[in-house]
Motif scaffolding. Structure first.
Motif, PDB file in Angstrom:
ATOM      1  N   GLU A  31       0.825  -1.204   0.000  1.00 57.89           N
ATOM      2  CA  GLU A  31       0.000   0.000   0.000  1.00 57.89           C
ATOM      3  C   GLU A  31       0.859   1.253   0.000  1.00 57.89           C
ATOM      4  OE1 GLU A  31      -2.673  -0.136   3.258  1.00 57.89           O
ATOM      5  OE2 GLU A  31      -3.785  -1.884   2.516  1.00 57.89           O
ATOM      6  N   LEU A  32       0.319   2.290  -0.621  1.00 53.64           N
ATOM      7  CA  LEU A  32       0.987   3.579  -0.604  1.00 53.64           C
ATOM      8  C   LEU A  32       0.834   4.221   0.777  1.00 53.64           C
ATOM      9  CD1 LEU A  32      -0.157   5.083  -4.039  1.00 53.64           C
ATOM     10  CD2 LEU A  32       2.131   4.286  -3.441  1.00 53.64           C
ATOM     11  N   PRO A  33       1.724   5.116   1.144  1.00 54.65           N
ATOM     12  CA  PRO A  33       1.557   5.852   2.403  1.00 54.65           C
ATOM     13  C   PRO A  33       0.206   6.581   2.410  1.00 54.65           C
ATOM     14  CG  PRO A  33       3.751   6.204   1.524  1.00 54.65           C
ATOM     15  CD  PRO A  33       2.990   5.471   0.469  1.00 54.65           C
ATOM     16  N   PRO A  34      -0.425   6.690   3.554  1.00 56.17           N
ATOM     17  CA  PRO A  34      -1.756   7.310   3.633  1.00 56.17           C
ATOM     18  C   PRO A  34      -1.826   8.705   3.032  1.00 56.17           C
ATOM     19  CG  PRO A  34      -1.206   6.225   5.689  1.00 56.17           C
ATOM     20  CD  PRO A  34       0.020   6.172   4.856  1.00 56.17           C
ATOM     21  N   VAL A  35      -0.750   9.490   3.148  1.00 56.54           N
ATOM     22  CA  VAL A  35      -0.782  10.851   2.631  1.00 56.54           C
ATOM     23  C   VAL A  35      -0.889  10.890   1.107  1.00 56.54           C
ATOM     24  CG1 VAL A  35       1.731  11.066   2.426  1.00 56.54           C
ATOM     25  CG2 VAL A  35       0.340  13.108   2.841  1.00 56.54           C
ATOM     26  N   LEU A  36      -0.540   9.779   0.437  1.00 60.45           N
ATOM     27  CA  LEU A  36      -0.612   9.713  -1.025  1.00 60.45           C
ATOM     28  C   LEU A  36      -1.881   9.041  -1.513  1.00 60.45           C
ATOM     29  CD1 LEU A  36       3.058   8.638  -1.886  1.00 60.45           C
ATOM     30  CD2 LEU A  36       2.113  10.955  -1.817  1.00 60.45           C
ATOM     31  N   ALA A  37      -2.591   8.358  -0.643  1.00 56.29           N
ATOM     32  CA  ALA A  37      -3.723   7.534  -1.061  1.00 56.29           C
ATOM     33  C   ALA A  37      -4.816   8.350  -1.757  1.00 56.29           C
ATOM     34  CB  ALA A  37      -4.298   6.796   0.140  1.00 56.29           C
ATOM     35  N   ALA A  38      -5.049   9.572  -1.314  1.00 53.60           N
ATOM     36  CA  ALA A  38      -6.161  10.360  -1.861  1.00 53.60           C
ATOM     37  C   ALA A  38      -5.938  10.723  -3.320  1.00 53.60           C
ATOM     38  CB  ALA A  38      -6.361  11.620  -1.016  1.00 53.60           C
ATOM     39  N   ASN A  39      -4.740  11.198  -3.655  1.00 53.84           N
ATOM     40  CA  ASN A  39      -4.472  11.693  -5.007  1.00 53.84           C
ATOM     41  C   ASN A  39      -3.802  10.692  -5.937  1.00 53.84           C
ATOM     42  OD1 ASN A  39      -5.516  14.261  -4.394  1.00 53.84           O
ATOM     43  ND2 ASN A  39      -3.547  14.933  -3.554  1.00 53.84           N
ATOM     44  N   TYR A  40      -3.301   9.584  -5.376  1.00 55.65           N
ATOM     45  CA  TYR A  40      -2.511   8.669  -6.205  1.00 55.65           C
ATOM     46  C   TYR A  40      -2.968   7.216  -6.091  1.00 55.65           C
ATOM     47  CZ  TYR A  40       0.644  12.604  -6.875  1.00 55.65           C
ATOM     48  OH  TYR A  40       1.167  13.827  -7.207  1.00 55.65           O
ATOM     49  N   SER A  41      -4.242   7.007  -5.815  1.00 53.53           N
ATOM     50  CA  SER A  41      -4.771   5.645  -5.783  1.00 53.53           C
ATOM     51  C   SER A  41      -5.176   5.211  -7.185  1.00 53.53           C
ATOM     52  CB  SER A  41      -5.978   5.575  -4.841  1.00 53.53           C
ATOM     53  OG  SER A  41      -6.988   6.456  -5.290  1.00 53.53           O
ATOM     54  N   GLY A  42      -5.280   3.902  -7.394  1.00 58.06           N
ATOM     55  CA  GLY A  42      -5.726   3.369  -8.676  1.00 58.06           C
ATOM     56  C   GLY A  42      -4.708   3.479  -9.795  1.00 58.06           C
ATOM     57  N   LEU A  43      -3.433   3.575  -9.461  1.00 58.64           N
ATOM     58  CA  LEU A  43      -2.408   3.678 -10.496  1.00 58.64           C
ATOM     59  C   LEU A  43      -1.957   2.300 -10.959  1.00 58.64           C
ATOM     60  CD1 LEU A  43      -0.105   6.472  -8.975  1.00 58.64           C
ATOM     61  CD2 LEU A  43      -2.149   6.739 -10.396  1.00 58.64           C
ATOM     62  N   ALA A  44      -1.578   2.216 -12.246  1.00 61.18           N
ATOM     63  CA  ALA A  44      -0.916   1.002 -12.733  1.00 61.18           C
ATOM     64  C   ALA A  44       0.459   0.920 -12.090  1.00 61.18           C
ATOM     65  CB  ALA A  44      -0.806   1.032 -14.247  1.00 61.18           C
ATOM     66  N   CYS A  45       0.974  -0.287 -11.951  1.00 62.72           N
ATOM     67  CA  CYS A  45       2.236  -0.478 -11.226  1.00 62.72           C
ATOM     68  C   CYS A  45       3.133  -1.446 -11.973  1.00 62.72           C
ATOM     69  CB  CYS A  45       1.935  -0.996  -9.814  1.00 62.72           C
ATOM     70  SG  CYS A  45       3.432  -1.248  -8.817  1.00 62.72           S
ATOM     71  N   GLN A  46       4.434  -1.106 -12.007  1.00 60.37           N
ATOM     72  CA  GLN A  46       5.404  -1.965 -12.683  1.00 60.37           C
ATOM     73  C   GLN A  46       6.790  -1.801 -12.079  1.00 60.37           C
ATOM     74  OE1 GLN A  46       4.823  -4.197 -15.205  1.00 60.37           O
ATOM     75  NE2 GLN A  46       6.938  -4.820 -14.962  1.00 60.37           N
ATOM     76  N   GLY A 188       2.771  -1.050 -20.072  1.00 54.63           N
ATOM     77  CA  GLY A 188       3.548  -1.207 -18.846  1.00 54.63           C
ATOM     78  C   GLY A 188       4.826  -1.988 -19.039  1.00 54.63           C
ATOM     79  N   ARG A 189       5.294  -2.095 -20.270  1.00 55.27           N
ATOM     80  CA  ARG A 189       6.512  -2.862 -20.536  1.00 55.27           C
ATOM     81  C   ARG A 189       7.701  -1.926 -20.706  1.00 55.27           C
ATOM     82  NH1 ARG A 189       4.447  -7.387 -24.981  1.00 55.27           N
ATOM     83  NH2 ARG A 189       3.002  -8.493 -23.579  1.00 55.27           N
ATOM     84  N   ALA A 190       8.826  -2.360 -20.143  1.00 56.38           N
ATOM     85  CA  ALA A 190      10.074  -1.610 -20.270  1.00 56.38           C
ATOM     86  C   ALA A 190      11.037  -2.401 -21.139  1.00 56.38           C
ATOM     87  CB  ALA A 190      10.682  -1.347 -18.905  1.00 56.38           C
ATOM     88  N   SER A 191      11.748  -1.719 -21.999  1.00 56.70           N
ATOM     89  CA  SER A 191      12.740  -2.367 -22.854  1.00 56.70           C
ATOM     90  C   SER A 191      14.019  -1.559 -22.818  1.00 56.70           C
ATOM     91  CB  SER A 191      12.230  -2.483 -24.293  1.00 56.70           C
ATOM     92  OG  SER A 191      11.902  -1.201 -24.816  1.00 56.70           O
ATOM     93  N   VAL A 192      15.135  -2.258 -23.016  1.00 59.61           N
ATOM     94  CA  VAL A 192      16.430  -1.586 -22.993  1.00 59.61           C
ATOM     95  C   VAL A 192      16.468  -0.532 -24.075  1.00 59.61           C
ATOM     96  CG1 VAL A 192      18.916  -1.872 -23.255  1.00 59.61           C
ATOM     97  CG2 VAL A 192      17.576  -3.624 -22.079  1.00 59.61           C
ATOM     98  N   ASP A 193      16.898   0.661 -23.689  1.00 54.68           N
ATOM     99  CA  ASP A 193      16.928   1.780 -24.617  1.00 54.68           C
ATOM    100  C   ASP A 193      18.138   1.674 -25.526  1.00 54.68           C
ATOM    101  OD1 ASP A 193      16.709   4.212 -25.896  1.00 54.68           O
ATOM    102  OD2 ASP A 193      15.940   5.206 -24.101  1.00 54.68           O
ATOM    103  N   GLY A 194      17.902   1.558 -26.817  1.00 55.80           N
ATOM    104  CA  GLY A 194      18.993   1.428 -27.780  1.00 55.80           C
ATOM    105  C   GLY A 194      19.390   2.741 -28.427  1.00 55.80           C
ATOM    106  N   SER A 195      18.959   3.869 -27.833  1.00 57.57           N
ATOM    107  CA  SER A 195      19.224   5.150 -28.474  1.00 57.57           C
ATOM    108  C   SER A 195      20.688   5.560 -28.373  1.00 57.57           C
ATOM    109  CB  SER A 195      18.341   6.237 -27.851  1.00 57.57           C
ATOM    110  OG  SER A 195      16.986   5.959 -28.106  1.00 57.57           O
ATOM    111  N   PHE A 196      21.336   5.206 -27.249  1.00 53.96           N
ATOM    112  CA  PHE A 196      22.718   5.632 -27.102  1.00 53.96           C
ATOM    113  C   PHE A 196      23.611   4.824 -28.037  1.00 53.96           C
ATOM    114  CE2 PHE A 196      26.944   5.921 -25.391  1.00 53.96           C
ATOM    115  CZ  PHE A 196      27.026   7.241 -24.996  1.00 53.96           C
ATOM    116  N   PRO A 197      24.444   5.495 -28.814  1.00 50.43           N
ATOM    117  CA  PRO A 197      25.267   4.797 -29.811  1.00 50.43           C
ATOM    118  C   PRO A 197      26.493   4.121 -29.187  1.00 50.43           C
ATOM    119  CG  PRO A 197      25.680   7.148 -29.907  1.00 50.43           C
ATOM    120  CD  PRO A 197      24.584   6.962 -28.894  1.00 50.43           C
TER     121      PRO A 197
END
Length: 369
Positions: A31-46, A188-197
């Motif tokens: 669970e998120l800290p109570p002070v964050l629950a009001a404005n930041y509930s229902g978020l996707a998580c990864q 919600g998927r993360a992939s290795v960033d290939g932008s840096f040469p």
């Protein structure tokens, strides 16, 4: 017996995977800290990196709500948004707990790698300061912030980093570790960033190390210490220097291409590289302007050719060391080039001693070469 061993091994692998999956679920199920629950509930998580967990949601007005959490004892934690996957030019939200126990979260413009070019309260992220919160609970830090975008986020270049020192006067210390990746906010998927040469950076380093750090020093050694093997020393010397120059020139081209992609602010490395290239061009010209051995100008040519070559090799070695350092090369580069340089120096000292011993025995003046 073999089947039993294989079955046991399979069971262990299964248990390990199950434990990892459970740990990942628990990192998002907490669970998120109570002070964050009001404005930041229902978020996707990864879970995204190490113990970093990203919670997020973008509403119909393209306002992105983010809660980034990580294990925390001291220092700072940051999340950057990049247009091209590179640090320079990106903007980051960074949070920390100050020395007096007060929470801080600010936007920084990452205009360079030095501390002076990480500028507080600048950047392209649009937000309201009152929407930002930093909370520490049960040895975890939570950075909560809201950002307004003009478009729907899909694949976004993300940079994450943390440092162990508390910022003083909003000056960030060098990060302890960092990563970059592309995050798909729709899946919600993360992939290795290939932008840096990385391949271009590796080619730039390898070509110049081989040309200026291996071939050309060997060519110079042949010219000074093996003149008795005439005319073989001359053909080997010219051949190695020409091949080395061409390979080094390819390394310079790779460096120019690398600079155009990342705009790295390393004036010392770039300036030394230009100077060494200039000296190399002078050496090529020296070959075509070489006067006859009986010419009255030959001694001046010898002086110019020898000292331009020595300066080129010296500053090339300095620049190779500098390039390995600023390029963040791993230990294999440092050990490899250090070993190569040590072998060359030992060989030069030994050959120089033998040369002077031979000259003293012959009681002749030091020849020009």
């Amino acid at each position: 017996m073999g089947r039993v061993v294989r079955a046991a091994a399979a069971a262990l692998v299964f248990v390990a995977l199950a434990s990892a999956a459970t740990a990942q679920m628990e990192s998002c199920n907490g669970e998120l800290p109570p002070v964050l629950a009001a404005n930041y509930s229902g978020l996707a998580c990864q879970p995204v990196w190490n113990n970093f967990v990203l919670r997020y949601h973008q509403d119909k007005n393209n306002v992105l709500r983010v809660v980034l959490s990580s294990m925390y004892s001291t220092g700072w934690v940051g999340m950057g948004f990049s247009r091209d996957g590179l640090m320079i030019g990106s903007s980051a939200m960074v949070g920390w707990i100050g020395k007096k126990g007060l929470p801080h979260i600010r936007q920084f413009a990452l205009r360079g790698k030095s501390s002076s070019k990480v500028v507080v309260d600048r950047g392209f992220l649009v937000s309201n300061d009152h929407d930002h919160t930093v909370v520490v609970q049960q040895a975890k830090i939570y950075l909560a912030f809201q950002l307004k975008f003009s478009y729907r986020l899909t694949h976004q270049h993300i940079i994450m980093a943390f440092g162990n020192s508390i910022p003083v006067k909003n000056k960030l210390t060098r990060h302890q570790d960092k990563t970059s990746f592309t995050f798909d906010f729709t899946t919600g998927r993360a992939s290795v960033d290939g932008s840096f040469p990385y391949g271009l950076r590796r080619a730039h380093g390898a070509l110049n190390v081989f040309a200026w750090g291996v071939l050309m020093p060997i060519g110079a050694i042949l010219a000074r210490y093996f003149r008795r093997v005439d005319p073989l020393w001359f053909y080997l010397h010219v051949g190695l220097q020409f091949v080395g120059f061409i390979i080094g020139l390819a390394g310079v081209v790779a460096g120019v291409a690398l600079y155009s992609k990342i705009q790295a602010d390393i004036p010392a490395h770039r300036g030394l590289g230009i100077f060494v290239l200039f000296l190399g061009i002078l050496q090529i010209l020296a070959f075509f302007l070489r006067p006859n051995a009986d010419s009255k100008y030959r001694k001046y040519w010898n002086w110019y050719h020898h000292w331009a070559g020595r300066l080129a090799l010296f500053f090339a070695a300095v620049n190779i060391v500098l390039g390995i350092h600023v390029g963040g090369a791993d230990n294999s580069w440092k050990i490899g080039y250090g070993f190569n340089l040590a072998v060359i120096l030992v060989a030069v000292i030994a050959l120089e001693f033998m040369l002077w011993t031979r000259w003293s025995k012959n009681s002749t003046s030091t020849p020009t070469y």
